[in-house]
Design an enzyme around this catalytic site. Structure first.
Site, short mmCIF file in Angstrom:
data_model
loop_
_atom_site.label_atom_id
_atom_site.label_comp_id
_atom_site.label_asym_id
_atom_site.label_seq_id
_atom_site.Cartn_x
_atom_site.Cartn_y
_atom_site.Cartn_z
N SER A 543 0.87 -0.97 0.48
CA SER A 543 -0.03 -0.46 -0.26
C SER A 543 1.03 1.35 0.03
O SER A 543 1.57 2.03 -0.83
CB SER A 543 -0.99 0.14 1.77
OG SER A 543 -1.93 0.36 0.72
N HIS A 658 -8.27 -4.76 -1.39
CA HIS A 658 -6.97 -4.01 -0.86
C HIS A 658 -6.06 -4.96 -0.16
O HIS A 658 -4.67 -4.69 -0.19
CB HIS A 658 -7.60 -2.75 0.35
CG HIS A 658 -5.81 -2.34 -0.41
ND1 HIS A 658 -5.27 -1.66 -1.34
CD2 HIS A 658 -5.29 -1.60 1.09
CE1 HIS A 658 -4.07 -1.09 -0.28
NE2 HIS A 658 -3.75 -0.59 0.98
#
Length: 691
Positions: A543, A658
């Site tokens: 991320s 995610h």
């Protein structure tokens, strides 16, 4: 005006890759996956690595993560028979005695089979104080958008004819048994009901049996906000406070009360975090210096008690020193549990208001092991109990029960070792960054490690959003790396929260080059000390950490021989127009602001790739269903490498959101691919020469 991704890029990136589920894009993904599988999965070590991770993920001796709900303990449990999980309950006493008697309330695997949906359970919102009824949150494949369905804990069934909120990025809370406060996409034209970040900004009151189009509007923010969502806080005495949070930016928030007279703004600083309600007062931490009206100055980083009506002045519960930061906070029925970082070492404290509340607060440190991470698992508003998780790099997780009434703590569960840590030790060292700032980092290594530069080492960090990297137990990496002789390094670079708001501010926006310099400084310090060398050093991040890896890959390709870039941001010129990117302008800056635009262009990994540069072969992974960062960043970066003729390995999971992966087999597959890659690049007998 913000730039949109080019339709036909001159840099060799095909425009079709921006169509997340388009047939051409998915065909390209399959081709890249096949190449990665052929290279990595074909290695004889892959199966052993896969089995090792699967064994961790499906180990029935794992500590169940407890949640206090309806006077009982709830837990989502996943194993080989239930890869999606079963939501189950136990009585509190048997759980604390480490002999829980479980009863299944929702079988997510059975539900997915019955409805032919890829359901992922994401928790429940229940009506306090009795926690009946509930809204269960179900996501398709792990994405942030979810469906909400009314569920009865007593019967273990969805309520016939109950509330059903179809798929959206949304939040909902109970006002009473027949009324919800909901923020979601209400069906406005061209996503008119969602912010530029892709989150709701209109809150409405929805009554039982009422269609979404008839819900009454209560409050609306602006499309330029990050999000607007409702929340309900309850204390141990039964007081309820209905709030609406307006996130103007990722770090700036405004809170309003819902009263019979309408919505009323509360006078609070904009940079804060609300933790709960105790004796009708808000418990919050402030991330900026704050002087309340008629009150005394409150330093940034402090924990504070605030009367939401404004009738009484705020009270400072605790202010950390320069080497400390408030990490996590939980409110029980009669006190506050706080985990602190002191020189990045975890502590836990109990804070209680003095008798009458007028003389301030008393704080007591709980006796827990040192050089550990300490996390709040959950707290009970019906009592003074709270669960804490304690672990270290080589110490398996322990579950402790804290009591804010007795101001005590005791260990109730401990996980057996999940990898061979015999002979491993943990050191904390310091590197000097470019501007002279001292940067701490942890090193996990064999006690007899030789400082000859030949040790394979993996360096990781996050460096953003005021999130701290702490000494957590990672059994997968323990089995696949540390137990096989690899050195594991965690850097506490600026941009995180290890030393409070100022540590974060030092690496935010146009100051972010400090973050990248800090990371490189740790690498050079490892090499200076002889811990490792560029040919044996790898780096990994996800991320925002994936952005960090992309920048280090382009700015310092000579410092490492393996780079793992996970679910990353990499196209910083266009990130604001991709998935939820607009919500992170407060962290990264905006292309609409000239000096920020110049900085983003300068550090954007996609833009920084150059022909003729000797890059190490990276391993890039992402998820098709990531609706937060999105897979397009990773795709464009890989395609640009492809156009430059730079070797790379790319893996895109079709599920996972995610998080990248949502069940044990997927996690085992991705981690095993990584382990083979690291073995190829850093551990095999003849690594490529140092560039």
């Amino acid at each position: 005006m913000l730039a949109s991704p080019p339709a036909h890029a001159a840099d060799g990136v095909p425009a079709f890759l921006s169509d997340v589920t388009g047939p051409d894009a998915l065909a390209w993904v399959r081709q890249q996956n096949q190449h990665a599988f052929a290279t990595l999965q074909g290695d004889s070590r892959y199966r052993g690595f896969y089995d090792a991770v699967l064994g961790v993920e499906q180990d029935r001796h794992r500590i169940p993560k407890p949640t206090f709900l309806a006077g009982r303990i709830y837990n989502l449990w996943q194993d080989d028979g239930h890869p999606r999980g079963i939501w189950r309950e136990s009585d509190v006493s048997s759980f604390i005695a480490a002999d829980p008697r479980w009863r299944t309330r929702l079988d997510v695997d059975a539900l997915a089979r019955q409805e032919h949906r890829d359901w992922v359970f994401q928790g429940a919102e229940c009506l306090t104080p009795d926690d009946r009824p509930c809204l269960v949150r179900l996501s398709e494949g792990g994405e942030d958008a979810a469906s909400l369905r009314e569920f009865d804990l007593a019967t273990g069934r969805f309520v016939p004819g109950g509330f059903v909120l179809p798929r959206s990025k949304q939040g909902a809370v109970w006002l009473d048994r027949d009324t919800l406060l909901v923020a979601r996409d209400w069906g406005g034209a061209a996503n008119g009901d969602m912010t530029e970040s892709g989150y709701p900004f209109i809150v409405r009151r929805l009554h039982r049996g009422q269609g979404l189009d008839h819900a009454e509007e209560v409050m609306r923010g602006r499309r330029t906000d990050v999000a607007v969502d409702p929340m309900v806080l309850t204390d141990g005495e039964g007081h309820r406070l209905v709030l609406i949070r307006r996130a103007v930016t990722f770090f700036e928030e405004q809170y309003s009360r819902l009263t019979p007279q309408g919505v009323r703004r509360i006078d609070l600083p904009t940079r804060l975090e609300v933790h709960g309600l105790l004796h009708s007062r808000l418990i919050l931490s402030v991330n900026q210096d704050w002087t309340p009206a008629g009150g005394k100055p409150v330093p940034a980083g402090s924990l504070v008690s605030v009367d939401p009506s404004g009738a009484a002045p705020p009270q400072v519960i605790f202010t950390p020193t320069a080497r400390q930061s408030v990490d996590e906070v939980a409110v029980t029925g009669d006190g506050v549990v706080v985990t602190l970082l002191d020189t990045v070492r975890g502590q836990a404290w109990v804070f209680r208001p003095s008798v009458g509340g007028a003389q301030g607060w008393t704080g007591t440190r709980l006796p827990l092991p040192d050089m550990m991470s300490v996390h709040v698992v959950d707290a009970d508003q019906r009592s003074g109990r709270a669960f804490l998780s304690v672990s270290g790099f080589v110490t398996p997780p322990q579950l402790w029960l804290a009591d804010t009434t007795a101001v005590s703590v005791r260990k109730i569960m401990e996980l057996p070792p999940q990898f061979d840590a015999a002979g491993l030790v943990v050191d904390q060292s310091w590197a000097i960054s470019t501007d002279g700032t001292r940067i701490p980092y942890f090193v996990v290594h064999r006690k007899d490690m030789r400082l000859d530069g030949a040790n394979p080492a993996m360096l990781t960090a996050y460096g953003g959003f005021q999130l701290s990297s702490v000494p957590d137990y990672n059994p997968e990496f323990g089995r696949l790396w540390m137990a096989r002789g690899g050195v594991y390094v965690v850097a506490n670079i600026r941009g995180g929260g290890e030393f409070g708001p100022a540590w974060h501010e030092a690496g935010r926006g146009v100051h972010r080059q400090r973050v990248f310099d800090d990371f490189a400084a740790v690498a050079r310090d490892l090499e200076r000390r002889g811990v490792t060398s560029p040919a044996r050093l790898g780096i990994r991040g996800r991320s925002n950490g994936g952005l960090l890896m992309g920048v280090e890959f382009t700015q310092h390709p000579e410092l490492w021989n393996a780079v793992i870039i996970g679910v990353p941001l990499l196209d910083m010129e266009h990130y604001e127009t991709m998935a939820a990117g607009a919500s992170w302008v407060g962290e990264y800056g905006s292309m609409a602001v000239p000096d920020q635009r110049a900085f983003l262009q300068r550090i954007s990994p996609l833009r920084a790739l150059r022909a003729g540069t000797d890059y190490p072969e990276p391993f890039i992974f992402t998820s098709t269903r990531d609706d937060r960062v999105g897979p397009v960043h990773a795709r464009r970066f890989a395609a640009r490498l492809q156009a430059l003729g730079v070797p790379f390995l790319y893996y895109e999971d079709t599920e996972g959101g995610h998080s990248g992966t949502v069940n044990a087999p997927e996690i085992a597959h991705e981690r095993a691919l990584e382990a083979v890659y690291l073995s190829h690049r850093l551990m095999d007998a003849a690594p490529p020469a140092i560039r």
